[in-house]
Design a protein around this motif. Structure first.
Motif, PDB file in Angstrom:
ATOM      1  N   TRP A  94     -59.558  14.720  22.047  1.00 31.86           N
ATOM      2  CA  TRP A  94     -60.436  15.546  22.616  1.00 31.86           C
ATOM      3  C   TRP A  94     -61.256  16.645  21.988  1.00 31.86           C
ATOM      4  CZ3 TRP A  94     -59.550  16.862  28.507  1.00 31.86           C
ATOM      5  CH2 TRP A  94     -59.355  15.860  29.342  1.00 31.86           C
ATOM      6  N   ALA A  95     -60.569  16.757  20.752  1.00 33.59           N
ATOM      7  CA  ALA A  95     -61.130  17.833  19.608  1.00 33.59           C
ATOM      8  C   ALA A  95     -62.570  17.558  18.876  1.00 33.59           C
ATOM      9  CB  ALA A  95     -60.327  18.200  18.765  1.00 33.59           C
ATOM     10  N   THR A  96     -63.316  18.163  18.442  1.00 31.78           N
ATOM     11  CA  THR A  96     -64.408  17.712  17.680  1.00 31.78           C
ATOM     12  C   THR A  96     -63.847  17.051  16.470  1.00 31.78           C
ATOM     13  OG1 THR A  96     -64.661  19.453  16.291  1.00 31.78           O
ATOM     14  CG2 THR A  96     -65.816  19.456  18.505  1.00 31.78           C
ATOM     15  N   PRO A  97     -64.804  16.032  15.666  1.00 27.09           N
ATOM     16  CA  PRO A  97     -64.320  15.477  14.679  1.00 27.09           C
ATOM     17  C   PRO A  97     -63.886  16.489  13.353  1.00 27.09           C
ATOM     18  CG  PRO A  97     -66.243  14.357  15.306  1.00 27.09           C
ATOM     19  CD  PRO A  97     -66.055  15.655  16.189  1.00 27.09           C
ATOM     20  N   GLU A  98     -64.394  17.494  13.580  1.00 30.91           N
ATOM     21  CA  GLU A  98     -63.979  18.552  12.652  1.00 30.91           C
ATOM     22  C   GLU A  98     -62.835  19.287  12.972  1.00 30.91           C
ATOM     23  OE1 GLU A  98     -67.210  18.806  14.207  1.00 30.91           O
ATOM     24  OE2 GLU A  98     -67.582  17.266  12.611  1.00 30.91           O
ATOM     25  N   GLY A  99     -62.122  18.897  13.998  1.00 29.76           N
ATOM     26  CA  GLY A  99     -60.776  19.469  14.698  1.00 29.76           C
ATOM     27  C   GLY A  99     -61.122  21.007  15.370  1.00 29.76           C
ATOM     28  N   ASP A 100     -61.959  21.008  16.089  1.00 29.00           N
ATOM     29  CA  ASP A 100     -62.283  22.196  16.533  1.00 29.00           C
ATOM     30  C   ASP A 100     -61.860  22.118  18.140  1.00 29.00           C
ATOM     31  OD1 ASP A 100     -63.267  24.451  18.100  1.00 29.00           O
ATOM     32  OD2 ASP A 100     -65.253  24.285  17.777  1.00 29.00           O
ATOM     33  N   PHE A 101     -60.826  22.610  18.596  1.00 35.26           N
ATOM     34  CA  PHE A 101     -60.572  22.664  19.978  1.00 35.26           C
ATOM     35  C   PHE A 101     -61.165  23.468  21.134  1.00 35.26           C
ATOM     36  CE2 PHE A 101     -56.959  19.544  19.937  1.00 35.26           C
ATOM     37  CZ  PHE A 101     -56.870  19.350  18.605  1.00 35.26           C
ATOM     38  N   GLY A 102     -62.034  24.115  20.780  1.00 36.10           N
ATOM     39  CA  GLY A 102     -62.919  25.088  21.718  1.00 36.10           C
ATOM     40  C   GLY A 102     -63.366  23.921  22.860  1.00 36.10           C
ATOM     41  N   PRO A 103     -64.113  22.982  22.408  1.00 38.89           N
ATOM     42  CA  PRO A 103     -64.845  22.122  23.358  1.00 38.89           C
ATOM     43  C   PRO A 103     -63.789  21.467  24.245  1.00 38.89           C
ATOM     44  CG  PRO A 103     -65.791  21.807  21.219  1.00 38.89           C
ATOM     45  CD  PRO A 103     -64.696  22.809  21.141  1.00 38.89           C
ATOM     46  N   ALA A 104     -62.671  21.152  23.732  1.00 40.27           N
ATOM     47  CA  ALA A 104     -61.389  20.394  24.293  1.00 40.27           C
ATOM     48  C   ALA A 104     -60.928  21.554  25.330  1.00 40.27           C
ATOM     49  CB  ALA A 104     -60.241  19.908  23.513  1.00 40.27           C
ATOM     50  N   MET A 105     -60.739  22.522  24.879  1.00 36.88           N
ATOM     51  CA  MET A 105     -60.037  23.434  25.949  1.00 36.88           C
ATOM     52  C   MET A 105     -61.036  23.838  27.257  1.00 36.88           C
ATOM     53  SD  MET A 105     -57.886  26.172  23.763  1.00 36.88           S
ATOM     54  CE  MET A 105     -59.040  26.488  22.428  1.00 36.88           C
ATOM     55  N   GLU A 106     -62.390  23.755  26.712  1.00 36.90           N
ATOM     56  CA  GLU A 106     -63.380  23.900  27.688  1.00 36.90           C
ATOM     57  C   GLU A 106     -63.241  22.832  28.709  1.00 36.90           C
ATOM     58  OE1 GLU A 106     -66.118  26.124  28.187  1.00 36.90           O
ATOM     59  OE2 GLU A 106     -66.261  27.191  26.269  1.00 36.90           O
ATOM     60  N   LYS A 107     -63.253  21.743  28.085  1.00 36.95           N
ATOM     61  CA  LYS A 107     -63.162  20.467  29.137  1.00 36.95           C
ATOM     62  C   LYS A 107     -62.097  20.514  30.041  1.00 36.95           C
ATOM     63  CE  LYS A 107     -63.399  15.449  28.338  1.00 36.95           C
ATOM     64  NZ  LYS A 107     -63.418  14.345  27.185  1.00 36.95           N
ATOM     65  N   VAL A 108     -60.782  21.194  29.790  1.00 34.54           N
ATOM     66  CA  VAL A 108     -59.645  21.086  30.425  1.00 34.54           C
ATOM     67  C   VAL A 108     -60.222  22.268  31.596  1.00 34.54           C
ATOM     68  CG1 VAL A 108     -57.344  21.939  30.787  1.00 34.54           C
ATOM     69  CG2 VAL A 108     -57.885  20.635  28.925  1.00 34.54           C
ATOM     70  N   HIS A 109     -60.691  23.196  31.118  1.00 36.52           N
ATOM     71  CA  HIS A 109     -60.924  24.356  32.151  1.00 36.52           C
ATOM     72  C   HIS A 109     -62.031  23.695  33.346  1.00 36.52           C
ATOM     73  CE1 HIS A 109     -62.515  27.982  33.718  1.00 36.52           C
ATOM     74  NE2 HIS A 109     -63.610  27.892  33.026  1.00 36.52           N
ATOM     75  N   ALA A 110     -63.304  22.983  32.736  1.00 38.36           N
ATOM     76  CA  ALA A 110     -64.015  22.448  33.616  1.00 38.36           C
ATOM     77  C   ALA A 110     -63.389  21.560  34.689  1.00 38.36           C
ATOM     78  CB  ALA A 110     -65.166  21.668  32.805  1.00 38.36           C
ATOM     79  N   LEU A 111     -62.594  20.645  34.045  1.00 39.82           N
ATOM     80  CA  LEU A 111     -61.856  19.650  35.001  1.00 39.82           C
ATOM     81  C   LEU A 111     -60.792  20.289  36.001  1.00 39.82           C
ATOM     82  CD1 LEU A 111     -61.163  16.781  32.237  1.00 39.82           C
ATOM     83  CD2 LEU A 111     -62.826  16.693  34.433  1.00 39.82           C
ATOM     84  N   LEU A 112     -60.414  21.417  35.812  1.00 46.58           N
ATOM     85  CA  LEU A 112     -59.539  22.139  36.575  1.00 46.58           C
ATOM     86  C   LEU A 112     -60.344  23.097  37.588  1.00 46.58           C
ATOM     87  CD1 LEU A 112     -56.592  23.156  34.498  1.00 46.58           C
ATOM     88  CD2 LEU A 112     -56.584  21.493  36.411  1.00 46.58           C
ATOM     89  N   GLU A 113     -61.482  23.174  37.553  1.00 52.99           N
ATOM     90  CA  GLU A 113     -62.450  23.893  38.375  1.00 52.99           C
ATOM     91  C   GLU A 113     -62.245  23.430  39.934  1.00 52.99           C
ATOM     92  OE1 GLU A 113     -66.377  23.922  37.797  1.00 52.99           O
ATOM     93  OE2 GLU A 113     -66.872  25.850  38.626  1.00 52.99           O
ATOM     94  N   ASN A 114     -62.141  24.260  40.835  1.00 51.87           N
ATOM     95  CA  ASN A 114     -61.601  23.813  42.343  1.00 51.87           C
ATOM     96  C   ASN A 114     -60.565  23.241  42.339  1.00 51.87           C
ATOM     97  OD1 ASN A 114     -64.281  24.534  43.031  1.00 51.87           O
ATOM     98  ND2 ASN A 114     -65.102  22.433  42.463  1.00 51.87           N
ATOM     99  N   GLN A 115     -59.377  23.346  41.587  1.00 54.70           N
ATOM    100  CA  GLN A 115     -58.161  22.908  41.473  1.00 54.70           C
ATOM    101  C   GLN A 115     -57.221  24.064  41.502  1.00 54.70           C
ATOM    102  OE1 GLN A 115     -57.161  19.911  41.605  1.00 54.70           O
ATOM    103  NE2 GLN A 115     -58.677  18.412  40.650  1.00 54.70           N
ATOM    104  N   SER A 116     -56.174  23.821  42.762  1.00 55.42           N
ATOM    105  CA  SER A 116     -55.397  25.165  42.727  1.00 55.42           C
ATOM    106  C   SER A 116     -54.120  24.959  41.833  1.00 55.42           C
ATOM    107  CB  SER A 116     -54.954  25.256  44.238  1.00 55.42           C
ATOM    108  OG  SER A 116     -54.433  24.298  44.729  1.00 55.42           O
ATOM    109  N   ASP A 117     -53.788  23.734  41.695  1.00 59.14           N
ATOM    110  CA  ASP A 117     -52.572  23.359  40.537  1.00 59.14           C
ATOM    111  C   ASP A 117     -53.052  23.444  39.296  1.00 59.14           C
ATOM    112  OD1 ASP A 117     -50.481  22.432  39.401  1.00 59.14           O
ATOM    113  OD2 ASP A 117     -50.537  20.410  40.358  1.00 59.14           O
ATOM    114  N   ARG A 118     -52.449  24.463  38.608  1.00 59.68           N
ATOM    115  CA  ARG A 118     -53.080  24.649  37.108  1.00 59.68           C
ATOM    116  C   ARG A 118     -51.771  24.437  36.154  1.00 59.68           C
ATOM    117  NH1 ARG A 118     -57.714  26.781  36.522  1.00 59.68           N
ATOM    118  NH2 ARG A 118     -57.492  27.142  34.499  1.00 59.68           N
ATOM    119  N   SER A 119     -50.731  23.575  36.813  1.00 59.02           N
ATOM    120  CA  SER A 119     -49.421  23.307  36.224  1.00 59.02           C
ATOM    121  C   SER A 119     -49.780  22.312  35.052  1.00 59.02           C
ATOM    122  CB  SER A 119     -48.219  23.015  36.884  1.00 59.02           C
ATOM    123  OG  SER A 119     -48.725  21.898  37.634  1.00 59.02           O
ATOM    124  N   ALA A 120     -49.099  22.570  33.858  1.00 60.20           N
ATOM    125  CA  ALA A 120     -49.195  21.712  32.835  1.00 60.20           C
ATOM    126  C   ALA A 120     -47.908  21.599  32.042  1.00 60.20           C
ATOM    127  CB  ALA A 120     -50.184  22.031  31.941  1.00 60.20           C
TER     128      ALA A 120
END
Ligand code: IMP
Length: 198
Positions: A94-120
């Motif tokens: 999910w990271a960029t080919p350069e290994g940046d996890f910023g976008p990967a973390m953003e993706k997790v955040h976006a998918l969790l929008e409207n979710q009350s369960d934030r467990s992982a």
């Protein structure tokens, strides 16, 4: 009974410098002579397994065969419960080919929008394989919740958005010394050590 590691050189079957550093640190008390797959220029196999354990075995077997030495591989990732366990075994991808996890973390955040369960949980499978094909596999896990915005700059991957259960600092705000006693990797490690190194 698990096969014992009888000393000599051990390949850490990873090209990820952060992982190699964490694993070498965890193995330091056993005086093991470690070398990484990257240092030996061993090819990185494709992670075609369906589970963390299968991918760890693929990586450890590739290095054990390539170097003709025992090899230890870690396959790990973040499993977010409300989104069907994603990114899971795809955590690195999910990271960029350069290994940046910023976008990967953003993706997790976006998918969790409207979710009350934030467990992982973070999951780690360790596979210790020998050139004859024999493998021992151990798994460890740590539970927590996903926080936003990301906090801290220590560590790697998804560390800044993972708040371990019972703690007030994310892994991104946690030193390696404080992360080791509880981390998924350390938990898998203590089983590996008890079975194969002690
Ligand atoms: P792989 O095991 O090399 O396929 O990649 C595992 C990925 O999971 C890493 O690149 C990180 O994104 C993530 N991950 C695994 N363990 C940790 C951890 O301790 N902290 C943060 N991210 C992790």
């Amino acid at each position: 009974m698990a096969r014992h590691f009888d000393g000599g050189r051990l390949v850490i079957a990873s090209h990820n410098k952060n992982k190699v550093h964490e694993i070498a640190d965890l193995l330091a008390p056993y005086g093991t002579d470690v070398v990484s797959a990257g240092e030996l220029n061993l090819p990185e196999p494709e992670e075609t397994g369906a589970t963390f354990a299968e991918n760890a075995i693929i990586k450890a077997q590739a290095s054990a065969t390539g170097a003709n030495l025992p090899a230890l591989a870690d396959d790990s990732g973040l499993v977010v419960h409300a989104i069907d366990g994603r990114p899971g075994i795809y955590s690195a991808r999910w990271a960029t080919p350069e290994g940046d996890f910023g976008p990967a973390m953003e993706k997790v955040h976006a998918l969790l929008e409207n979710q009350s369960d934030r467990s992982a949980h973070f999951m780690c499978a360790l596979a210790l394989c020998w050139p004859d094909g024999h493998c021992e596999v151990f798994e460890g896990r740590i539970d927590g919740t996903i926080v936003w915005p990301p906090r801290g700059t220590i560590g790697f991957g998804y560390d800044p958005i993972f708040l371990p259960e019972g703690r007030d600092k994310t892994f991104g705000e946690t030193t390696l010394e404080a992360k080791h006693p509880v981390s998924h990797r350390a938990r898998a490690f203590s089983q590996l050590v008890a079975a194969c190194f002690a």
